[in-house]
Design a protein around this motif. Structure first.
Motif: not given
Lengths: 377, 528
Positions: A189-190, A205-207, A212-214
């Motif tokens: 779910n990244a 994530k939020d772009d 820096d995301s999951d």
């Protein structure tokens, strides 16, 4: 009672209730092309390439989401289908930076096309997956020409902020396979679709950047991307015309035993992909270590010669010298002390064949049962 | 594993315990996560709030080292609410009454006092587990690396039998193997008490068969030493020489200061590896070998599937195959060992290994086979114990809770637990050669809860000294939602701050596995 049979291109085929036309075709090796469908996931239905004609229906339907009915008659390469498919392939080629020279070809001879590309290569930033691109394959197969049409502009910058995956949004066809792989296959779910309409983008994530995301860098997205939007940070790009072969083997990290294909050029592993989607235990999935952690194989730090400690320092020695010394010492300790003064640690990292001989050696030659390995550690 | 990896996705209820699956078995974790997408229940019972908790219906948090208590608690509820599988218990098991008597006192209230798990949560999991058509238990080193590791595993087997979840699709007791060929190394007799296929060394018939087959006399009838005992004996001078193949115990063993003394004390140490490691550095002779990509052979995975390993590239320099090196030593010691290739060795294995008898390289060319596979017409055994257990009836073991060997006190007020991170593998010998993996996981850290950070009065990323009764390391604090107050986690990969300088070498009396998962430590700022 009527049987669950449909006809695709004059082949009578049995189906399970609820099965889609695409699935039946794939099972029976009938090639209905698709750029967005990913097996074992819910169809995204974005590419409109898998369109087929159904006898008696005025509109073409998407085979990835249309369930078979008894007696249905399907044509997957009718003139109407081919025309629509060409239009959709053209639309995709025009949508981004698909400068793979397929746009300019006017020959139906693959070899002259390749030669032309070779000539062009180096003059501009040729797509890194040239020759390994599903969109390019389809454009060639359906002889789609977009000569003279300008390359699509992309508002999003290329992302190279992590060590493994390059994201080139200018080549993304927004098929959504990567999102499916991330959210329905690996379930990390990244990534997801973000923004709307002309701003549509695959975002983490939020772009933010993948780093820096999951994202856990399993690279499943990379493996399913049909075009050059997601590419490994190294490999292939410089050597795409070199002779490459693959070797199927078992991953050497954890105990899952993933089946993988090693891509070999000049005695070097240049890339690793998960094996077939239907092959257990991993169904083509890998993790970050399995997919990217292979540099150790070709590391300059590999041990290449036996070492013997002399005056407190390890120095290089010949195999004869090293093996002779080991045999002498083991024999001496076995005879002077006793066999149980010797101990062997075999390894959970080596093969069954290696392990079998290690225990045979310990028991039959050293005459002790002092053998174990790191199972407990 | 009693069941297959694919089987996990078909379970109705999955209970994961002592496993940080998404980091240590990432691909297998996808099967668990996909099951939850289909509405299957997932319960995580673990001292850390690892990533799988995000996918779980509930995360239950036991105090480290209290597993028997919560497992007994689940069984208490199941029996009390009359949810146990009477038919399975009647026909397939024995000693149920002893179990029933023992778990009688493990009421949810009592279990809460030992483990910290809320009684409502325990009851919910017990009901879901017992009522599920098929429930699977997955566990890893968080269950086994305790002084009561064997009893922990037996307790999980009790639980599975009580629910009637063994021997059927979607069920089972499934240990996840941490290394590519742990299963195979065990199957091949890389253990001190058994030959291949777990045939005991103290069985006269088996030994005399092997003496004929191997053309030797006087095979030892006495079970040998396990790895941890070898180190103790080396330390005391009873063990004079060791031959270590493809292992780096100078990072992976508990209480490293003790291990170092042990290896230094040997008269002669031979280490066979692909890289220089902390262990090869101590060796009298170092022998360079092939890595997986240079070999032909087989590995056996966690689900007992025997799979092919194929040579893809040439090995560097003068490195040799592991088996070739062993043959060279054996032959020089007067016992001729000569094989054309590893395929010939595999054929020899199948002759004396009943569970591998029907497996050939031709048969597993495309897809591996699960042992036991007793004949060439047998399809292999994806699910074990479908009609009976190895011993016939499944034996319930009545087991009481045992506290960990080391308790926290004023001087060492925190519990330390250890493990791996996603980006590295074991002692890092291989993964630390990939720059990208080092970028994503560059160094050791001390994972700590925000509450403990506040208690210590320190900031995130502060360098700290971590002490146990056995050693000291220095690493950076890293606050994390995975950590629970009172318990910290340190990965053991990193030689510079080797967590195993701190861990406790106390062993489980049966499996001789060290208690890596619980020891008492203290933390102080490094500058102080």
């Amino acid at each position: 009672m009527e049987k669950n049979i449909i006809t695709i291109n004059e082949n009578l085929l049995a189906f399970e209730p609820g099965e889609t036309i695409l699935s039946i075709a794939q099972r029976n090796k009938i090639d209905i092309p698709t750029l967005c469908h990913l097996k074992n996931t819910i169809p995204t239905n974005t590419c409109k390439i898998c369109l087929v004609e159904i006898k008696g229906k005025p509109e073409l339907v998407e085979s990835c989401k249309t369930e078979a009915c008894i007696g249905m008659v399907v044509f997957s390469e009718s003139p109407k289908v081919v025309k629509a498919r060409k239009k959709n392939i053209g639309r995709m080629l025009a949508s981004g930076n698909h400068n793979c020279a397929i746009r300019d070809f006017d020959t139906d001879d693959w070899t002259s096309f390749q030669l032309k590309v070779l000539e062009d290569d180096g003059k501009e930033d040729l797509c890194p997956v040239w020759g390994d691109c599903e969109l390019q394959d389809l454009a060639y197969r359906y002889q789609v020409k977009t000569k003279g049409m300008p390359l699509g502009e992309c508002q999003y910058e290329k992302e190279q902020a992590n060590p493994f995956i390059i994201r080139d949004f200018s080549r993304c066809i927004l098929c959504g396979r990567c999102v499916k792989a991330c959210c329905e296959i690996q379930v990390n779910n990244a990534i997801q679709f973000g923004y709307k309409d002309k701003d549509l983008k695959i975002i983490a994530k939020d772009d933010v950047t993948l780093k820096d995301s999951d994202c856990v860098f399993c690279g499943e997205c990379l493996q399913v991307c049909p075009v050059g939007a997601l590419i490994p940070d190294k490999a292939f790009r410089d050597d795409r015309f070199k002779d490459t072969h693959t070797v199927r083997t078992t991953c050497s990290f954890c105990g899952v035993g993933c089946q993988m294909d090693l891509f070999i050029q000049d005695n070097q592993i240049v890339k690793i992909d998960g094996a077939d989607i239907d092959l257990p235990p991993n169904n083509a999935s890998l993790c970050v270590k399995g997919r990217f952690g292979f540099d150790f194989v070709h590391s300059k730090e590999r041990l290449t010669r036996p070492l013997i400690k002399k005056d407190g320092k390890q120095v290089e020695a010949s195999w004869d010298e090293a093996l002779e010394l080991v045999a002498q010492k083991f024999t001496a300790i076995k005879e002077e002390s006793r066999p149980d003064a010797l101990g062997v640690l075999t390894s959970a990292r080596i093969t069954n064949e290696d392990n079998y001989l290690a225990q045979k050696f310990t028991r039959a030659v050293l005459k002790t049962n002092n053998i174990d390995h790191c199972a407990r550690l | 594993m009693t069941n297959t990896i694919a089987d996990v996705e078909t379970s109705d209820v999955i209970l994961v315990t002592g496993s940080n699956t998404t980091e240590n078995h990432p691909v297998l974790s996808s099967f668990i996560k996909r099951a939850t997408l289909k509405g299957k229940k997932l319960y995580l019972i673990d001292p850390r709030r690892v990533t799988l908790a995000d996918h779980a219906d509930k995360w239950l948090r036991p105090l480290p080292g209290t597993d028997i208590a919560w497992i007994n608690g689940l069984m208490h509820v199941i029996i009390k609410e009359n949810l146990h599988d009477k038919n399975f218990i009647e026909t397939r098991t024995e000693n149920f009454n002893a179990l029933k008597k023992t778990v009688e006192k493990y009421s949810p209230d009592y279990v809460e006092t030992i483990t910290g798990i809320k009684k409502e949560d325990l009851i919910e999991v017990a009901r879901q587990f017992a009522n599920a058509p098929a429930a699977s238990i997955l566990y890893c080193m968080g269950i086994t690396q305790h002084i009561c590791g064997t009893d922990n595993v037996k307790s999980l087997a009790n639980l599975s039998m009580l629910g009637g979840h063994l021997g059927k699709p979607g069920g089972g007791v499934n240990p996840l193997r941490g290394q590519n060929n742990v299963q195979g190394a065990c199957d091949m007799g890389g253990l001190p008490n058994v030959f291949t296929a777990y045939q005991p060394v103290n069985n006269n018939d088996i030994r005399s068969n092997l003496e004929q087959f191997w053309k030797v006399k006087d095979l030892s009838p006495t079970p040998g030493l396990v790895a941890t005992e070898m180190f103790n004996k080396a330390h005391d001078g009873d063990l004079k020489a060791m031959f270590i193949i493809g292992e780096n115990p100078m990072i992976s063993d508990p209480d490293l200061n003790h291990a170092k003394k042990a290896l230094s004390n040997l008269d002669f140490l031979v280490v066979q590896d692909i890289f220089e490691t902390e262990t090869t550095q101590m060796a009298d002779v170092v022998l360079p070998s092939f890595c997986f990509a240079e070999k032909n052979g087989t590995f056996t995975n966690s689900e007992r599937r025997v799979q092919r390993v194929r040579k893809a590239v040439e090995a560097p320099g003068e490195a040799r195959r592991d088996w070739e090196i062993i043959c060279g030593i054996a032959t020089r010691m007067g016992y001729e060992m000569n094989y054309e290739n590893s395929h010939e060795i595999f054929k020899e294995i199948t002759e004396i290994t009943p569970s591998y008898k029907g497996i050939t390289w031709e048969r597993i060319d495309k897809i591996g086979i699960h042992w036991p596979c007793p004949s060439e017409t047998h399809q292999g055994t994806p699910i074990l114990h479908t009609t009976q257990f190895t011993r016939g009836k499944g034996l319930f073991h009545a087991i009481e809770h045992t506290p960990p060997a080391e308790q926290t006190d004023e001087k060492y007020p925190y519990i330390l637990t250890t493990g791996r991170v996603l980006y590295h593998y074991h002692t890092g010998t291989m993964t630390m050669k990939t720059e990208g993996l080092n970028q994503l996981s560059p160094e050791c850290f001390v994972e700590i809860s925000d509450k403990d950070l506040e208690k210590l009065g320190l900031d995130d990323n502060t360098m700290v000294n971590v002490f146990s009764r056995r050693g000291k390391i220095t690493a950076k604090l890293k606050v994390s939602t995975k950590a629970v107050e009172g318990t910290v986690f340190i990965p053991f990969h990193f030689a510079k701050a080797a967590a195993n300088k701190l861990t406790n070498g106390q062993l489980d009396p049966t499996a001789k596995i060290p208690e890596f998962k619980v020891c008492a430590i203290n933390i102080e700022p490094a500058s102080a």
